[in-house]
Scaffold this motif. Structure first.
Motif, mmCIF file in Angstrom:
data_model
loop_
_atom_site.group_PDB
_atom_site.id
_atom_site.type_symbol
_atom_site.label_atom_id
_atom_site.label_comp_id
_atom_site.label_asym_id
_atom_site.label_seq_id
_atom_site.Cartn_x
_atom_site.Cartn_y
_atom_site.Cartn_z
ATOM 1 N N GLU A 169 -68.352 19.117 9.278
ATOM 2 C CA GLU A 169 -69.236 19.845 8.376
ATOM 3 C C GLU A 169 -70.680 19.598 8.807
ATOM 4 O O GLU A 169 -71.098 18.459 8.980
ATOM 5 N N SER A 170 -71.417 20.674 9.006
ATOM 6 C CA SER A 170 -72.794 20.569 9.488
ATOM 7 C C SER A 170 -73.706 21.406 8.608
ATOM 8 O O SER A 170 -73.328 22.494 8.158
ATOM 9 N N PRO A 171 -74.925 20.905 8.341
ATOM 10 C CA PRO A 171 -75.872 21.691 7.551
ATOM 11 C C PRO A 171 -76.313 22.943 8.300
ATOM 12 O O PRO A 171 -76.242 23.005 9.530
ATOM 13 N N ARG A 172 -76.778 23.910 7.555
ATOM 14 C CA ARG A 172 -77.170 25.177 8.158
ATOM 15 C C ARG A 172 -78.287 24.999 9.185
ATOM 16 O O ARG A 172 -78.285 25.645 10.235
ATOM 17 N N GLY A 173 -79.225 24.106 8.901
ATOM 18 C CA GLY A 173 -80.314 23.886 9.853
ATOM 19 C C GLY A 173 -79.817 23.382 11.194
ATOM 20 O O GLY A 173 -80.343 23.755 12.246
ATOM 21 N N GLU A 174 -78.811 22.522 11.164
ATOM 22 C CA GLU A 174 -78.246 22.004 12.408
ATOM 23 C C GLU A 174 -77.553 23.128 13.197
ATOM 24 O O GLU A 174 -77.666 23.209 14.415
ATOM 25 N N LEU A 175 -76.834 24.014 12.488
ATOM 26 C CA LEU A 175 -76.179 25.142 13.167
ATOM 27 C C LEU A 175 -77.220 26.101 13.752
ATOM 28 O O LEU A 175 -77.020 26.639 14.845
ATOM 29 N N ASP A 176 -78.309 26.309 13.033
ATOM 30 C CA ASP A 176 -79.391 27.147 13.564
ATOM 31 C C ASP A 176 -79.962 26.554 14.840
ATOM 32 O O ASP A 176 -80.248 27.275 15.800
ATOM 33 N N ARG A 177 -80.122 25.236 14.857
ATOM 34 C CA ARG A 177 -80.665 24.582 16.044
ATOM 35 C C ARG A 177 -79.683 24.666 17.210
ATOM 36 O O ARG A 177 -80.067 24.933 18.345
ATOM 37 N N MET A 178 -78.406 24.444 16.934
ATOM 38 C CA MET A 178 -77.396 24.472 17.987
ATOM 39 C C MET A 178 -77.312 25.846 18.650
ATOM 40 O O MET A 178 -77.177 25.963 19.867
ATOM 41 N N THR A 179 -77.361 26.896 17.840
ATOM 42 C CA THR A 179 -77.176 28.253 18.355
ATOM 43 C C THR A 179 -78.491 28.939 18.698
ATOM 44 O O THR A 179 -78.487 30.122 19.036
ATOM 45 N N ASP A 180 -79.596 28.201 18.602
ATOM 46 C CA ASP A 180 -80.912 28.756 18.914
ATOM 47 C C ASP A 180 -81.219 29.986 18.066
ATOM 48 O O ASP A 180 -81.759 30.982 18.547
ATOM 49 N N GLY A 181 -80.839 29.915 16.810
ATOM 50 C CA GLY A 181 -81.163 30.986 15.874
ATOM 51 C C GLY A 181 -80.217 32.163 15.889
ATOM 52 O O GLY A 181 -80.487 33.176 15.230
ATOM 53 N N ALA A 182 -79.101 32.077 16.602
ATOM 54 C CA ALA A 182 -78.151 33.189 16.644
ATOM 55 C C ALA A 182 -77.422 33.300 15.301
ATOM 56 O O ALA A 182 -77.384 32.357 14.513
ATOM 57 N N VAL A 183 -76.838 34.456 15.054
ATOM 58 C CA VAL A 183 -76.098 34.678 13.818
ATOM 59 C C VAL A 183 -74.748 33.959 13.930
ATOM 60 O O VAL A 183 -73.858 34.401 14.665
ATOM 61 N N SER B 262 -72.501 23.967 31.369
ATOM 62 C CA SER B 262 -72.341 22.895 30.406
ATOM 63 C C SER B 262 -71.596 23.448 29.206
ATOM 64 O O SER B 262 -71.111 24.575 29.208
ATOM 65 N N THR B 263 -71.491 22.607 28.167
ATOM 66 C CA THR B 263 -70.761 23.003 26.968
ATOM 67 C C THR B 263 -71.350 24.277 26.378
ATOM 68 O O THR B 263 -72.556 24.421 26.231
ATOM 69 N N GLU B 264 -70.468 25.201 26.021
ATOM 70 C CA GLU B 264 -70.898 26.467 25.442
ATOM 71 C C GLU B 264 -70.569 26.504 23.968
ATOM 72 O O GLU B 264 -69.775 25.700 23.467
ATOM 73 N N LEU B 265 -71.160 27.455 23.291
ATOM 74 C CA LEU B 265 -70.946 27.612 21.865
ATOM 75 C C LEU B 265 -70.508 29.032 21.563
ATOM 76 O O LEU B 265 -71.135 29.992 22.022
ATOM 77 N N VAL B 266 -69.448 29.162 20.805
ATOM 78 C CA VAL B 266 -69.006 30.458 20.290
ATOM 79 C C VAL B 266 -69.427 30.508 18.835
ATOM 80 O O VAL B 266 -69.031 29.656 18.028
ATOM 81 N N ALA B 267 -70.261 31.478 18.480
ATOM 82 C CA ALA B 267 -70.831 31.542 17.141
ATOM 83 C C ALA B 267 -70.366 32.805 16.423
ATOM 84 O O ALA B 267 -70.177 33.852 17.038
ATOM 85 N N GLY B 268 -70.195 32.694 15.113
ATOM 86 C CA GLY B 268 -69.778 33.838 14.312
ATOM 87 C C GLY B 268 -68.320 33.734 13.910
ATOM 88 O O GLY B 268 -67.479 33.265 14.673
ATOM 89 N N ARG B 269 -68.004 34.169 12.702
ATOM 90 C CA ARG B 269 -66.649 33.988 12.175
ATOM 91 C C ARG B 269 -65.609 34.772 12.965
ATOM 92 O O ARG B 269 -64.541 34.241 13.292
ATOM 93 N N ASN B 270 -65.891 36.020 13.288
ATOM 94 C CA ASN B 270 -64.923 36.819 14.039
ATOM 95 C C ASN B 270 -64.727 36.258 15.447
ATOM 96 O O ASN B 270 -63.597 36.168 15.934
#
Length: 326
Positions: free
Chosen positions: A134-148, A83-91
């Motif tokens: 633009e997404s709040p930090r809590g939403e990003l935490d939920r999407m990435t399951d707490g990843a950095v 399914s849809t994947e997420l790439v997290a982190g600025r780099n």
């Protein structure tokens, strides 16, 4: 006491009836919600997500390329895996956007400190037509399951796989050349192999549907954009797919350290080829090895040395390309 009897709404009889604070036990009584639904029917439950993925894997897709065709050894209609994947982190997000990873949305944390990586990521996403939200930090935490995530998340859609037979009809110059992978589970190895396939003129790459790495975001990044040019097909049964290639006139060669022929002595380089690459640890599986027309090894100076699957594939494809241009 007498004063208590004059209190408004005080109960002075034993007869049943609606009283203050009864919770509306008559006309407005609370109704139950019924039995608890199954886990697979509850939105957000892991079992429901697994059921949704399994249903999506059986649906027909557009196919890549040419819409996909039915047949032995392959997945019909370019069905997607995962399914849809997420790439997290600025780099990571910036690198993915630079290499052309197709995204469906770029999520930027609200009220976060911006830097050059964030600004470039937004610019690249806008130029590629990827929505920026633009997404709040809590939403990003939920999407990435707490990843950095550092306030930057890129959503990547599932890859649209081709059918193995689609690689037979590619209108590419030169003698047909296909790379098949047997047990490659590292997506970075898959990405490196796709990159080498594009560099040395291969018509495509075939991966098994099970026990194999898929074209995930990590594979997209490692391919350095080659995954957008080199079609990747998915086979439900790799052995049957290889047999279908043999019937179509291909020679199937497998890479193994105990090969009967060393790579510089390969006499089939000018023929339509399928190069099968096994995992570094286990090598080729028994059925796949028996399907190969020839087992080829790469000569090395020390018997204890070994190459990972990505490097071994690059060396083999280079030698085939060199032999074909002589």
């Amino acid at each position: 006491m007498a004063g208590n009897q004059r209190r408004r709404a005080a109960r002075t009889t034993n007869k049943k009836g609606a009283v203050v604070g009864s919770g509306g036990q008559r006309r407005k009584q609370l109704k139950g919600k019924g039995p608890t639904p199954r886990a697979a029917d509850r939105v957000g439950h892991p079992a429901a997500r697994r059921a949704g993925r399994s249903e999506g894997a059986g649906e027909k897709g557009g196919g890549r390329p040419g819409g996909g065709r039915g047949g032995q050894g392959g997945r019909r209609g370019g069905a997607n895996k995962g399914s849809t994947e997420l790439v997290a982190g600025r780099n990571s997000v910036l690198e993915a956007l630079r290499t052309g990873v197709p995204g469906t949305a770029l999520h930027v944390g609200s009220r976060m400190e911006s830097d050059d990586r964030v600004r470039e990521s937004i610019t690249l996403a806008t130029e590629a037509g990827i929505p920026v939200m633009e997404s709040p930090r809590g939403e990003l935490d939920r999407m990435t399951d707490g990843a950095v995530h550092q306030g930057l998340v890129l959503a990547v859609p599932p890859y649209d796989y081709a059918h193995p037979e689609d690689l037979l009809s590619q209108q590419l110059p030169g003698v047909p050349l296909v790379v098949a992978l047997d047990g490659i589970t590292d997506p970075r190895n898959l990405g490196a192999i796709v990159r080498s396939a594009g560099a040395f003129g291969a018509h495509g790459v075939v991966v098994p549907a099970r026990r194999s790495a898929g074209l995930t975001a990590a594979a997209w990044k490692t391919s350095a954009g080659a995954a957008a040019r080199v079609p990747v097909a998915q086979a439900t049964n790799l052995t049957r797919a290889l047999e279908a290639y043999r019937k179509a006139g291909f020679f199937v060669i497998g890479l193994d350290a105990d090969g009967d022929v060393q790579l510089p002595g390969l006499e089939l380089a000018d023929q339509p080829l399928v190069v099968v690459v096994g995992s570094e640890g286990k090598g080729l599986s028994r059925l796949v090895r028996e399907t190969c027309d020839q087992i080829v090894s790469i000569p090395m100076a020390a018997a204890t040395e070994s190459l990972n699957a990505g490097i071994a594939t690059a060396v083999t494809l280079y030698e085939i390309a060199r032999a074909r241009t002589r």
